[in-house]
Motif scaffolding. Structure first.
Motif, PDB file in Angstrom:
ATOM      1  N   GLU A  47       0.832  -1.204   0.000  1.00  0.00           N
ATOM      2  CA  GLU A  47       0.000   0.000   0.000  1.00  0.00           C
ATOM      3  C   GLU A  47       0.865   1.251   0.000  1.00  0.00           C
ATOM      4  N   ARG A  48       1.868   1.246   0.848  1.00  0.00           N
ATOM      5  CA  ARG A  48       2.772   2.394   0.947  1.00  0.00           C
ATOM      6  C   ARG A  48       3.469   2.635  -0.385  1.00  0.00           C
ATOM      7  N   GLU A  49       3.884   1.558  -1.026  1.00  0.00           N
ATOM      8  CA  GLU A  49       4.598   1.665  -2.299  1.00  0.00           C
ATOM      9  C   GLU A  49       3.742   2.340  -3.369  1.00  0.00           C
ATOM     10  N   VAL A  50       2.480   1.923  -3.513  1.00  0.00           N
ATOM     11  CA  VAL A  50       1.647   2.532  -4.562  1.00  0.00           C
ATOM     12  C   VAL A  50       1.308   3.983  -4.243  1.00  0.00           C
ATOM     13  N   PHE A  83       3.654  10.931  -4.592  1.00  0.00           N
ATOM     14  CA  PHE A  83       4.889  11.667  -4.325  1.00  0.00           C
ATOM     15  C   PHE A  83       5.861  11.647  -5.504  1.00  0.00           C
ATOM     16  N   GLN A  84       5.806  10.559  -6.300  1.00  0.00           N
ATOM     17  CA  GLN A  84       6.672  10.503  -7.471  1.00  0.00           C
ATOM     18  C   GLN A  84       5.904  10.805  -8.748  1.00  0.00           C
ATOM     19  N   ASN A  85       4.591  10.975  -8.626  1.00  0.00           N
ATOM     20  CA  ASN A  85       3.719  11.354  -9.744  1.00  0.00           C
ATOM     21  C   ASN A  85       3.827  10.437 -10.958  1.00  0.00           C
ATOM     22  N   LEU A  86       3.985   9.150 -10.717  1.00  0.00           N
ATOM     23  CA  LEU A  86       4.044   8.208 -11.836  1.00  0.00           C
ATOM     24  C   LEU A  86       2.639   7.944 -12.370  1.00  0.00           C
ATOM     25  N   SER A  87       2.557   7.669 -13.651  1.00  0.00           N
ATOM     26  CA  SER A  87       1.283   7.282 -14.261  1.00  0.00           C
ATOM     27  C   SER A  87       0.992   5.830 -13.881  1.00  0.00           C
ATOM     28  N   TYR A  88      -0.247   5.396 -14.122  1.00  0.00           N
ATOM     29  CA  TYR A  88      -0.592   3.999 -13.844  1.00  0.00           C
ATOM     30  C   TYR A  88       0.304   3.066 -14.656  1.00  0.00           C
ATOM     31  N   GLU A  97       3.357   3.644 -15.777  1.00  0.00           N
ATOM     32  CA  GLU A  97       4.704   3.653 -15.203  1.00  0.00           C
ATOM     33  C   GLU A  97       4.750   2.840 -13.909  1.00  0.00           C
ATOM     34  N   MET A  98       3.709   2.967 -13.108  1.00  0.00           N
ATOM     35  CA  MET A  98       3.647   2.202 -11.868  1.00  0.00           C
ATOM     36  C   MET A  98       3.599   0.702 -12.165  1.00  0.00           C
ATOM     37  N   ALA A  99       2.831   0.329 -13.178  1.00  0.00           N
ATOM     38  CA  ALA A  99       2.725  -1.083 -13.561  1.00  0.00           C
ATOM     39  C   ALA A  99       4.095  -1.630 -13.967  1.00  0.00           C
ATOM     40  N   GLU A 100       4.877  -0.814 -14.668  1.00  0.00           N
ATOM     41  CA  GLU A 100       6.220  -1.245 -15.061  1.00  0.00           C
ATOM     42  C   GLU A 100       7.106  -1.439 -13.834  1.00  0.00           C
ATOM     43  N   VAL A 101       7.072  -0.473 -12.922  1.00  0.00           N
ATOM     44  CA  VAL A 101       7.893  -0.552 -11.705  1.00  0.00           C
ATOM     45  C   VAL A 101       7.498  -1.760 -10.865  1.00  0.00           C
ATOM     46  N   LEU A 102       6.187  -1.963 -10.711  1.00  0.00           N
ATOM     47  CA  LEU A 102       5.685  -3.036  -9.854  1.00  0.00           C
ATOM     48  C   LEU A 102       5.592  -4.384 -10.569  1.00  0.00           C
ATOM     49  N   GLN A 103       5.813  -4.362 -11.877  1.00  0.00           N
ATOM     50  CA  GLN A 103       5.744  -5.567 -12.713  1.00  0.00           C
ATOM     51  C   GLN A 103       4.408  -6.290 -12.528  1.00  0.00           C
ATOM     52  N   CYS A 104       3.338  -5.518 -12.754  1.00  0.00           N
ATOM     53  CA  CYS A 104       1.991  -6.085 -12.679  1.00  0.00           C
ATOM     54  C   CYS A 104       1.094  -5.311 -13.650  1.00  0.00           C
ATOM     55  N   PRO A 105      -0.085  -5.842 -13.955  1.00  0.00           N
ATOM     56  CA  PRO A 105      -0.992  -5.159 -14.879  1.00  0.00           C
ATOM     57  C   PRO A 105      -1.503  -3.818 -14.320  1.00  0.00           C
ATOM     58  N   VAL A 106      -1.874  -2.926 -15.219  1.00  0.00           N
ATOM     59  CA  VAL A 106      -2.393  -1.612 -14.834  1.00  0.00           C
ATOM     60  C   VAL A 106      -3.628  -1.765 -13.940  1.00  0.00           C
ATOM     61  N   GLY A 107      -4.491  -2.717 -14.251  1.00  0.00           N
ATOM     62  CA  GLY A 107      -5.681  -2.947 -13.434  1.00  0.00           C
ATOM     63  C   GLY A 107      -5.341  -3.279 -11.991  1.00  0.00           C
ATOM     64  N   THR A 108      -4.274  -4.029 -11.802  1.00  0.00           N
ATOM     65  CA  THR A 108      -3.813  -4.374 -10.453  1.00  0.00           C
ATOM     66  C   THR A 108      -3.322  -3.126  -9.735  1.00  0.00           C
ATOM     67  N   VAL A 109      -2.591  -2.295 -10.447  1.00  0.00           N
ATOM     68  CA  VAL A 109      -2.114  -1.029  -9.877  1.00  0.00           C
ATOM     69  C   VAL A 109      -3.303  -0.192  -9.419  1.00  0.00           C
ATOM     70  N   MET A 110      -4.315  -0.095 -10.269  1.00  0.00           N
ATOM     71  CA  MET A 110      -5.482   0.720  -9.949  1.00  0.00           C
ATOM     72  C   MET A 110      -6.210   0.194  -8.706  1.00  0.00           C
ATOM     73  N   SER A 111      -6.373  -1.117  -8.614  1.00  0.00           N
ATOM     74  CA  SER A 111      -7.078  -1.667  -7.453  1.00  0.00           C
ATOM     75  C   SER A 111      -6.234  -1.528  -6.186  1.00  0.00           C
ATOM     76  N   ARG A 112      -4.926  -1.730  -6.289  1.00  0.00           N
ATOM     77  CA  ARG A 112      -4.052  -1.556  -5.119  1.00  0.00           C
ATOM     78  C   ARG A 112      -4.094  -0.109  -4.630  1.00  0.00           C
ATOM     79  N   LEU A 113      -4.066   0.829  -5.574  1.00  0.00           N
ATOM     80  CA  LEU A 113      -4.094   2.239  -5.212  1.00  0.00           C
ATOM     81  C   LEU A 113      -5.431   2.613  -4.574  1.00  0.00           C
ATOM     82  N   TYR A 114      -6.505   2.123  -5.132  1.00  0.00           N
ATOM     83  CA  TYR A 114      -7.838   2.373  -4.577  1.00  0.00           C
ATOM     84  C   TYR A 114      -7.903   1.878  -3.128  1.00  0.00           C
TER      85      TYR A 114
END
Length: 75
Positions: free
Chosen positions: A29-32, A38-43, A45-62
């Motif tokens: 949670e802290r990572e997303v 704070f780093q203003n990454l797009s979904y 970009e976050m998916a690339e960093v976290l090595q997961c699908p964009v949908g996963t990034v969105m649900s984790r962030l939510y």
């Protein structure tokens, strides 16, 4: 308009409260939150960093934002 000492104190206290709450989040949670807010990454970009699908990034962030809001309310 310039901020006075009272506004500075309020802003600093709010920042401390937010960081205390962020520290209570799980590592994922802290990572997303940090990547997005704070780093203003797009979904994407976050998916690339976290090595997961964009949908996963969105649900984790939510879920992380929901948990963070709950922690801030409790404080």
């Amino acid at each position: 308009r310039e901020q006075g000492p009272e506004e500075d104190l309020e802003r600093n206290e709010l920042q401390r409260r937010v960081w205390r709450a962020i520290e209570k989040l799980t590592e994922l949670e802290r990572e997303v939150i940090v990547l997005r807010e704070f780093q203003n990454l797009s979904y994407r970009e976050m998916a690339e960093v976290l090595q997961c699908p964009v949908g996963t990034v969105m649900s984790r962030l939510y879920n992380a934002r929901k948990h963070l809001a709950k922690l801030l309310k409790e404080e």
